[in-house]
Structure formats: structure tokens, C-alpha cells
Motif scaffolding. Structure first.
Motif, PDB file in Angstrom:
ATOM      1  N   ILE B 247       0.548  -1.277  -0.444  1.00 10.23           N
ATOM      2  CA  ILE B 247      -0.360   0.238  -0.021  1.00 10.23           C
ATOM      3  C   ILE B 247       0.888   1.370  -0.474  1.00 10.23           C
ATOM      4  CG2 ILE B 247      -1.831   1.106   1.276  1.00 10.23           C
ATOM      5  CD1 ILE B 247      -2.849  -1.408   1.930  1.00 10.23           C
ATOM      6  N   PHE B 248       2.306   0.828   0.575  1.00  7.82           N
ATOM      7  CA  PHE B 248       2.687   2.297   0.799  1.00  7.82           C
ATOM      8  C   PHE B 248       3.385   2.428  -0.449  1.00  7.82           C
ATOM      9  CE2 PHE B 248       6.595   4.029   0.932  1.00  7.82           C
ATOM     10  CZ  PHE B 248       7.055   4.726   1.730  1.00  7.82           C
ATOM     11  N   ILE B 249       3.386   1.270  -0.970  1.00  9.46           N
ATOM     12  CA  ILE B 249       4.193   1.424  -2.727  1.00  9.46           C
ATOM     13  C   ILE B 249       3.513   2.177  -3.546  1.00  9.46           C
ATOM     14  CG2 ILE B 249       5.140   0.276  -4.620  1.00  9.46           C
ATOM     15  CD1 ILE B 249       7.369   0.724  -3.444  1.00  9.46           C
ATOM     16  N   LEU B 250       2.028   1.754  -2.938  1.00  7.65           N
ATOM     17  CA  LEU B 250       0.873   1.853  -4.692  1.00  7.65           C
ATOM     18  C   LEU B 250       0.882   3.558  -3.700  1.00  7.65           C
ATOM     19  CD1 LEU B 250      -0.999   1.032  -5.886  1.00  7.65           C
ATOM     20  CD2 LEU B 250      -3.002   1.185  -4.001  1.00  7.65           C
ATOM     21  N   VAL B 251       1.039   4.291  -2.685  1.00  7.60           N
ATOM     22  CA  VAL B 251       0.490   5.471  -2.635  1.00  7.60           C
ATOM     23  C   VAL B 251       1.173   6.280  -3.252  1.00  7.60           C
ATOM     24  CG1 VAL B 251      -0.058   6.932  -0.723  1.00  7.60           C
ATOM     25  CG2 VAL B 251      -1.072   5.058  -0.861  1.00  7.60           C
ATOM     26  N   LEU B 252       3.153   5.713  -2.887  1.00  4.54           N
ATOM     27  CA  LEU B 252       4.207   6.542  -3.172  1.00  4.54           C
ATOM     28  C   LEU B 252       3.609   6.719  -4.682  1.00  4.54           C
ATOM     29  CD1 LEU B 252       6.467   7.824  -2.080  1.00  4.54           C
ATOM     30  CD2 LEU B 252       7.525   5.590  -3.149  1.00  4.54           C
ATOM     31  N   SER B 253       3.525   5.668  -5.613  1.00  6.63           N
ATOM     32  CA  SER B 253       3.579   5.528  -6.957  1.00  6.63           C
ATOM     33  C   SER B 253       2.156   6.344  -7.369  1.00  6.63           C
ATOM     34  CB  SER B 253       3.484   4.379  -7.746  1.00  6.63           C
ATOM     35  OG  SER B 253       4.076   3.237  -7.057  1.00  6.63           O
ATOM     36  N   MET B 254       0.722   6.451  -6.671  1.00  8.78           N
ATOM     37  CA  MET B 254       0.928   7.488  -7.852  1.00  8.78           C
ATOM     38  C   MET B 254       1.153   9.414  -6.928  1.00  8.78           C
ATOM     39  SD  MET B 254      -3.101   5.343  -5.962  1.00  8.78           S
ATOM     40  CE  MET B 254      -4.740   5.959  -6.036  1.00  8.78           C
ATOM     41  N   ILE B 255       1.158   8.847  -5.580  1.00  4.10           N
ATOM     42  CA  ILE B 255       1.694  10.533  -5.123  1.00  4.10           C
ATOM     43  C   ILE B 255       2.320  10.978  -6.724  1.00  4.10           C
ATOM     44  CG2 ILE B 255       3.300  12.110  -3.894  1.00  4.10           C
ATOM     45  CD1 ILE B 255       1.556  10.596  -1.555  1.00  4.10           C
ATOM     46  N   LEU B 256       3.831  10.175  -7.193  1.00  2.81           N
ATOM     47  CA  LEU B 256       4.570  10.094  -7.730  1.00  2.81           C
ATOM     48  C   LEU B 256       3.951  10.686  -9.714  1.00  2.81           C
ATOM     49  CD1 LEU B 256       8.088   8.748  -6.972  1.00  2.81           C
ATOM     50  CD2 LEU B 256       7.676  11.332  -6.677  1.00  2.81           C
ATOM     51  N   MET B 257       2.703   9.922  -9.216  1.00  3.51           N
ATOM     52  CA  MET B 257       2.700   9.992 -10.936  1.00  3.51           C
ATOM     53  C   MET B 257       1.677  11.641 -10.823  1.00  3.51           C
ATOM     54  SD  MET B 257       1.732   6.070 -11.846  1.00  3.51           S
ATOM     55  CE  MET B 257       0.898   6.173 -13.102  1.00  3.51           C
ATOM     56  N   LYS B 258       0.535  11.365 -10.335  1.00  2.53           N
ATOM     57  CA  LYS B 258      -0.035  12.939 -10.235  1.00  2.53           C
ATOM     58  C   LYS B 258       1.022  14.355 -10.265  1.00  2.53           C
ATOM     59  CE  LYS B 258      -4.576  12.959  -9.083  1.00  2.53           C
ATOM     60  NZ  LYS B 258      -4.740  12.220  -8.299  1.00  2.53           N
ATOM     61  N   LEU B 259       2.392  14.214  -9.874  1.00  3.21           N
ATOM     62  CA  LEU B 259       3.159  15.319  -9.232  1.00  3.21           C
ATOM     63  C   LEU B 259       3.589  15.143 -11.307  1.00  3.21           C
ATOM     64  CD1 LEU B 259       4.531  16.685  -6.816  1.00  3.21           C
ATOM     65  CD2 LEU B 259       6.621  15.214  -7.041  1.00  3.21           C
ATOM     66  N   GLY B 260       3.988  14.025 -11.381  1.00  3.37           N
ATOM     67  CA  GLY B 260       4.855  14.792 -12.896  1.00  3.37           C
ATOM     68  C   GLY B 260       3.841  14.933 -13.599  1.00  3.37           C
ATOM     69  N   LYS B 261       2.215  14.261 -13.605  1.00  2.00           N
ATOM     70  CA  LYS B 261       1.415  14.722 -15.061  1.00  2.00           C
ATOM     71  C   LYS B 261       0.878  16.443 -14.607  1.00  2.00           C
ATOM     72  CE  LYS B 261      -2.037  11.669 -15.660  1.00  2.00           C
ATOM     73  NZ  LYS B 261      -2.930  10.847 -14.989  1.00  2.00           N
ATOM     74  N   ARG B 262       1.000  17.191 -12.856  1.00  2.00           N
ATOM     75  CA  ARG B 262       0.649  17.886 -12.398  1.00  2.00           C
ATOM     76  C   ARG B 262       2.173  19.179 -13.394  1.00  2.00           C
ATOM     77  NH1 ARG B 262       0.587  19.785  -6.982  1.00  2.00           N
ATOM     78  NH2 ARG B 262      -1.535  18.622  -7.227  1.00  2.00           N
ATOM     79  N   MET B 263       3.155  18.892 -13.247  1.00  2.00           N
ATOM     80  CA  MET B 263       4.071  19.771 -13.929  1.00  2.00           C
ATOM     81  C   MET B 263       4.350  19.402 -14.821  1.00  2.00           C
ATOM     82  SD  MET B 263       7.600  18.642 -11.556  1.00  2.00           S
ATOM     83  CE  MET B 263       8.506  19.075 -10.230  1.00  2.00           C
ATOM     84  N   ASN B 264       3.879  18.994 -16.002  1.00  2.00           N
ATOM     85  CA  ASN B 264       3.929  18.821 -17.094  1.00  2.00           C
ATOM     86  C   ASN B 264       2.674  19.952 -17.566  1.00  2.00           C
ATOM     87  OD1 ASN B 264       4.942  17.195 -19.306  1.00  2.00           O
ATOM     88  ND2 ASN B 264       3.764  15.806 -19.458  1.00  2.00           N
ATOM     89  N   ARG B 265       1.883  18.980 -16.836  1.00  2.00           N
ATOM     90  CA  ARG B 265       1.050  20.873 -17.011  1.00  2.00           C
ATOM     91  C   ARG B 265       1.310  22.315 -16.741  1.00  2.00           C
ATOM     92  NH1 ARG B 265      -3.634  17.775 -15.471  1.00  2.00           N
ATOM     93  NH2 ARG B 265      -3.489  18.396 -13.833  1.00  2.00           N
ATOM     94  N   GLY B 266       1.672  22.371 -15.703  1.00  2.00           N
ATOM     95  CA  GLY B 266       2.207  23.295 -15.526  1.00  2.00           C
ATOM     96  C   GLY B 266       3.267  24.059 -16.127  1.00  2.00           C
ATOM     97  N   ILE B 267       3.936  23.623 -17.029  1.00  3.17           N
ATOM     98  CA  ILE B 267       5.040  23.635 -18.314  1.00  3.17           C
ATOM     99  C   ILE B 267       4.110  24.072 -19.396  1.00  3.17           C
ATOM    100  CG2 ILE B 267       6.970  23.155 -19.182  1.00  3.17           C
ATOM    101  CD1 ILE B 267       7.281  20.815 -17.025  1.00  3.17           C
ATOM    102  N   GLU B 268       3.179  23.204 -19.140  1.00  4.56           N
ATOM    103  CA  GLU B 268       2.233  23.548 -20.672  1.00  4.56           C
ATOM    104  C   GLU B 268       1.841  24.845 -20.523  1.00  4.56           C
ATOM    105  OE1 GLU B 268       0.051  20.299 -22.014  1.00  4.56           O
ATOM    106  OE2 GLU B 268       2.091  18.783 -22.352  1.00  4.56           O
ATOM    107  N   GLY B 269       0.904  25.092 -19.532  1.00  8.18           N
ATOM    108  CA  GLY B 269       0.448  25.824 -19.623  1.00  8.18           C
ATOM    109  C   GLY B 269       1.249  27.450 -18.583  1.00  8.18           C
TER     110      GLY B 269
END
Lengths: 347, 269
Positions: B247-269
Motif C-alpha cells: 500500500i505504501f508503494i502504491l500510494v507513493l507511485s500515485m503521488i509521484l505520477m500525479k506530481l509528474g502530470k501536474r509538472m507537465n501541465r504546469g509547464i504547458e499551461g
């Protein structure tokens, strides 16, 4: 006349291969020069050397009489459009166009005005906020062109900008590029491997082979008077003949040349009815057999064996000449004034 | 035509479903076992409990081990990112001749088994000028090597996917310095790829056991070393640890993925 951009003895080696062999080239202001040649002839490398993206091993590049060899690409005032467009995927169309101005410290208002001007020029005003990946190939290439023009470079380099596009868009964009180039009087070097593109676009064509410019001239000069066999073969569907072949066709030839070229459209095909000996009194008549016929739209291309030589002959597709092809046996009128005497390669 | 497309979709979905079941059944069994009090003769456990979890969380060593794993892995991945990102960028863009050499080098960690690597490292670093055997330093060093292939390939592929060489050329010709070009057009475009390799590397390290146990097992307890030690005591407790870890790894993965997506969007927008 002094050259606007002048290349003197440009040399470049990759490992032990000479990619560029003492290339000399002079370009006038506002001229569009094409570097034409087969892949691997060094034309793209030459372009990258001018841009400063590839270092040269020797020679000089003079822009308005100043040597720019030691300048970084960003200080050369040269714009370049890549075959793959190389638009920045993380920036919108407008941001892409403004990128160069931003790097050069232009104000926000200035940037916006200029990018609007250019968006109007390339007719993509409604795409200003789109990302490059949502544009078609042709649109992306227009944006790449606008992006290069935005910083008002002294020389614009185009590296096979049309080769990734389909035929119809390529033709339209070709005309558009030429119009824009003329409008800005932009000194331009256009790299292509497509001889048709080179002939249509250019003020001057430089044909390259194995790291050297083998012949340069206006499109007409290059097409009508190829100097070597390579040029003749590259520029069109020239019939390249050896001396014995020429002797069989013409009986005699006053030349020390070893190879000759004759254009496919410079033969006259005679059919029995229309054969008027008087009209062709100064020409040689040779009998031959049709080997193959193909229709290329407005012209018909024959492969004809005459005197043991396979010739390619183009005839205007006017509905009359086609009948000849059906029969097999034909006569050809040859004119030895059309025969071009070629120099040895590398001479 | 339309129905055929639908049909293929269905087959794909079915295949995915079967695969998911295959992958999830062991997890489900572990999950059940972690909550089971008595599970001998029945299909499902007879009685349930959260006792294993409470025992685990009351064990200070578990939280310590979790924290140790977290910071050792973070430091190693961060170090790798800081060194590998510029290194791979320079090799790919400016020294393409080194590529084939580097390709060979980075797969070496695959070729050397963990046990062999551990023995070699202990021998090399237990005496001499650098005496760091048994410390966190040797572990971080070893971790750096373990994730080298993932980081190198990930960064390199991202650079090639975005045609970094041409993007850089364009940016430079438009007046950007190399550093400015890197920051404004290369980094934003390779970021999702880099993020993915970072995440992958982190997961690999978090689950690493052989090398860790041999190098520092006696001195430093990572989550895996702790898990190994508790397996012998009680299967239920080990299951509880495994589930928490998952569960810890799952949560961590989700956080990192969200983070990656947001960073991407932040740069695009």
C-alpha cells in the motif's frame, strides 16, 4: 558584386571520410540557392556547418565580409528550419514563434505584434494557442518557418523542409516558401534531394556529390547543359551514352569525350505516314524497336532499342504519337547538335 | 467494421482481466491472511482480526525500517538524478560516439549477481583508504549502481524521443545559450520520462533485498531486511507487513505520477 554569404574552402571530416571537400560558394543578398544531391553527399552537413551546429575542420564562412566561424550559433544571425520541424512541444504555436525574440530580450508587446504578423503570414491565426502536436505536418512546418523568420535572420537555412510531407502539401508549401522568401528578400539556402523541387524553387542550383559542388548554375543551365555524367543522370532522365554507342547511332562524332548525354525529349519519333524526308534532311534517321511504353500524364515515355542502344525517349502525349508505340518498329530522327559532350568525373 | 473493432476491444479487455486476476490473486491471499485469525480448514478465514497490523505498528522497529528505507532510497535516487541527468544529456547530445561504450557499461549491473557484487564490494571497502563497509555510504554507492541501467536508459530514451539534438539546435539558433535551451526546451519535454525512470528506480531500490542484507544487514534495517527477519516468526505478521509495504508503494507511485502530470501541465499551461 560582392557576395553576401561566402564559403571558402570548407572542409569537414567524420573519422576518415571527407564529408566536405574544400567547398566554395558565393551567395548574393536575397538569392535562393539550392544544395541538391543524393543522400550522403554532404549537403545537410554543409548547412549545419553554416549554422554552427557542426564545427568545420578548415575554411572560412563570411557573412557580410565578416568571418563567423568562431561565433556560437546564437550569435551568427542565421535561421534554420529542420526536416523534422523541431518545434518545442511544451510551447504553444505563438510561444514557439516568440521564443527567439524572448531569448533576445524583446518586450512582450513587441513579441506579440511580431508573432501576430507572422501568424497572419502563414495563415494560422486560429492556431496560436494550439500545441505543435495538434497541428498537421504542413502546419508545423509553417510554424517552424515563422519561428525562424521572427528573429529576422540574415540568412535562412532550410534542411529538406518538405520531404516529410505528402505530395500535394509539398507543392503548395513550396510555392508559399518561395513567396515568403521573395517578400522578405531573404537570403536562403535550401537543401533537397529532389531535383524537381530544386529546379522550380531556385535562383541557383548547386549540385553536390561526395562532398563537393560538382556544378552550379541557374536551373535552366543545370538542366540543359550538364557537365558530367553524374549531373546528367541526376538532373533528368538523360540518356547517357558511351563513345561506341554514340558512334553506332551517329556514325561519326568530333569529340575527345568518352561519354555523352542526350535529353529524352530531343528525339523525334517518326511514323510511316508522317515521314517527310525533306523535313529531316539535316538529321539522322535510325530504325528501332519499342521495348516499353509508359504514360506519365502529359508525356509518354518510350524505351526504344536503336542500333543496339537502349534509349529513353519522351514524347508529348497529344494522342497522335501513341499509335507508334503499339506497333513495335519505329524510326527516330537524331540531331547531333543535341548531343552533349560530358567531362570526366572530378575534372 | 464497427462491430469488429468492438469485438477486438472485448478480447483485449478479457485478456487484461485474466492477467489482472493472475497478478492479484496472490496479493488477495496475502491480504486475507494478514487479517485472518484462524484459517485452517475453511475456504475463507473463520475469524478476522486487525491484531497483526496493530502489533506491527506498535513495533518501533517497523517504523524505523520504513523510514530508513525511505531516506536511503530517496538519497540514492536523488544522487543518481543529479549526476545522471547532465551526464546522459552531454553524452547523447555532444558525445554520441561514447554511446555504444556507455550502453555496454550500464548493463553491467544486470550481469553481476547481487551476491557477487556484495562480496566484491565488502572486500574492496572493508580496508584500505575508503573504509565504508557496513555503513550507509556503501549502500548508497551500491544503490547508485543498481539503478544505473534504469536511469540511463530512461533519460536517454526521453532525449531521443523528443529529438533533443534538433530541439537544442533550434533553440541555440534562435538565440538561447546552451543552459537556457536545456532548461526551457529540453527539461520540460523529457521530464515525464525522467520522472518515470526515477519512480521505477525508487521502487526497485525499495524492494531490493540481497545486496542490502549482505552489505549492511547487520547494521542497518531496511524494510526488506526487517520483513525477512519477521517472516520466520509469524506468517500473519509477515503478510501484514507485505500488505502495508504494498500500500505504501502504491500510494507513493500515485503521488509521484500525479506530481509528474501536474509538472507537465504546469509547464504547458
Amino acid at each position: 558584386m560582392s557576395a553576401y554569404l561566402e564559403l571558402q574552402g570548407i572542409r569537414k571530416q567524420f573519422g576518415n571520410t571527407n564529408v566536405l571537400n574544400h567547398v566554395d560558394l558565393q551567395i548574393r543578398e536575397g538569392e535562393l540557392v539550392t544544395l541538391l544531391g543524393p543522400s550522403g553527399c554532404g549537403k545537410s552537413t554543409l548547412l549545419r556547418c553554416i549554422a554552427g551546429l557542426t564545427e568545420i575542420d578548415g575554411g572560412q564562412i563570411l557573412l557580410e565580409q565578416k568571418d563567423i566561424v568562431n561565433l556560437a550559433p546564437r550569435n551568427r544571425e542565421i535561421g534554420m528550419v529542420f526536416q523534422s520541424y523541431a518545434l518545442f512541444p511544451n510551447l504553444t504555436v505563438a510561444e514557439n514563434i516568440q521564443y527567439g525574440m524572448k531569448m533576445r530580450g524583446a518586450s512582450k508587446g513587441e513579441r506579440r505584434n511580431r508573432s501576430e504578423e507572422l501568424l497572419a503570414l502563414i495563415d494560422l491565426e486560429d492556431k496560436r494557442d494550439a500545441y505543435p502536436q495538434h497541428l498537421s505536418g504542413g502546419q508545423q512546418q509553417r510554424v517552424a518557418l515563422a519561428r525562424s523568420l521572427a528573429v529576422q535572420p540574415k540568412v535562412l537555412l532550410l534542411d529538406e523542409p518538405l520531404s516529410a510531407l505528402d505530395a500535394k502539401i509539398r507543392k503548395n508549401l513550396r510555392t508559399e516558401i518561395r513567396d515568403i522568401q521573395k517578400k522578405f528578400n531573404m537570403t536562403t539556402i535550401f537543401v533537397t534531394h529532389d531535383q524537381e523541387e530544386a529546379l522550380i524553387l531556385s535562383d541557383r542550383v548547386c549540385l553536390m556529390n561526395k562532398g563537393s559542388i560538382v556544378q552550379q548554375g541557374t536551373p535552366e543551365e543545370l538542366y540543359t547543359t550538364p557537365r558530367t555524367e553524374f549531373v546528367a543522370r541526376f538532373m533528368g532522365s538523360y540518356n547517357v551514352l558511351t563513345k561506341p554507342e554514340v558512334l553506332r547511332l551517329f556514325e561519326r562524332v568530333d569529340s575527345t569525350a568518352e561519354s555523352f548525354a542526350i535529353r529524352p525529349e530531343s528525339f523525334i519519333l517518326l511514323n510511316e505516314e508522317g515521314r517527310n524526308e525533306a523535313l529531316y534532311a539535316d538529321k539522322r534517321i535510325v530504325d528501332g524497336n519499342v521495348h516499353a511504353v509508359s504514360i506519365l500524364g502529359n508525356i509518354i515515355r518510350y524505351e526504344i532499342d536503336a542500333a543496339g542502344v537502349r534509349l529513353t525517349i519522351d514524347v508529348l502525349n497529344d494522342g497522335r504519337s501513341h499509335r507508334i508505340g503499339d506497333r513495335g518498329a519505329v524510326s527516330l530522327a537524331l540531331d547531333d547538335s543535341q548531343l552533349l559532350h560530358l567531362e570526366k568525373e572530378g575534372a | 467494421m464497427e462491430t469488429r473493432v468492438k469485438k477486438t476491444g472485448l478480447t483485449h479487455k478479457l485478456l487484461m482481466f485474466v492477467l489482472m486476476i493472475y497478478l492479484l490473486i496472490p496479493l488477495l491471499a496475502t491480504f486475507l491472511y494478514a487479517f485472518a485469525k484462524e484459517w485452517q480448514t475453511t475456504v475463507l478465514p473463520e475469524r478476522w482480526t486487525v491484531g497483526w497490523f496493530s502489533e506491527m505498528f506498535q513495533d518501533i522497529r517497523f517504523l524505523d525500517a520504513l523510514w530508513t528505507s525511505l531516506y536511503l532510497c530517496s538519497i540514492s535516487v536523488a544522487l543518481s538524478l543529479v549526476i545522471m541527468l547532465p551526464a546522459v544529456f552531454i553524452i547523447t547530445v555532444y558525445l554520441p560516439k561514447w554511446e555504444s561504450f556507455m550502453k555496454g557499461i550500464v548493463v553491467l549491473p544486470y550481469a553481476v549477481p547481487g551476491v557477487v557484487a556484495a562480496v566484491g564490494l565488502i572486500r574492496a571497502y572493508s580496508s584500505g583508504p575508503i573504509e565504508i563497509a557496513g555503513t550507509a555510504y556503501i549502500l548508497i554507492g551500491a544503490y547508485f549502481i543498481v539503478i544505473l541501467p534504469y536511469m540511463y536508459q530512461g533519460i536517454r530514451n526521453s532525449l531521443l524521443t523528443v529529438s533533443a539534438v534538433e530541439l537544442l539546435g533550434s533553440a541555440e539558433l534562435l538565440g538561447a545559450t546552451r543552459i537556457k535551451a536545456f532548461v526551457s526546451v529540453i527539461l520540460p519535454n523529457i521530464w515525464p520520462g525522467v520522472m518515470t525512470s526515477t519512480l521505477l528506480s525508487f521502487s526497485v531500490l525499495f524492494g531490493e533485498f540481497v545486496l542490502t542484507n549482505m552489505l549492511v544487514g547487520g547494521h542497518i534495517q531496511t524494510i526488506q531486511v526487517y520483513l525477512y527477519q519477521r517472516v520466520g516468526e509469524s506468517g500473519h505478521l509477515a503478510s501484514a507487513i507485505a500488505i502495508s509495504y504494498f500500500i505504501f508503494i502504491l500510494v507513493l507511485s500515485m503521488i509521484l505520477m500525479k506530481l509528474g502530470k501536474r509538472m507537465n501541465r504546469g509547464i504547458e499551461g
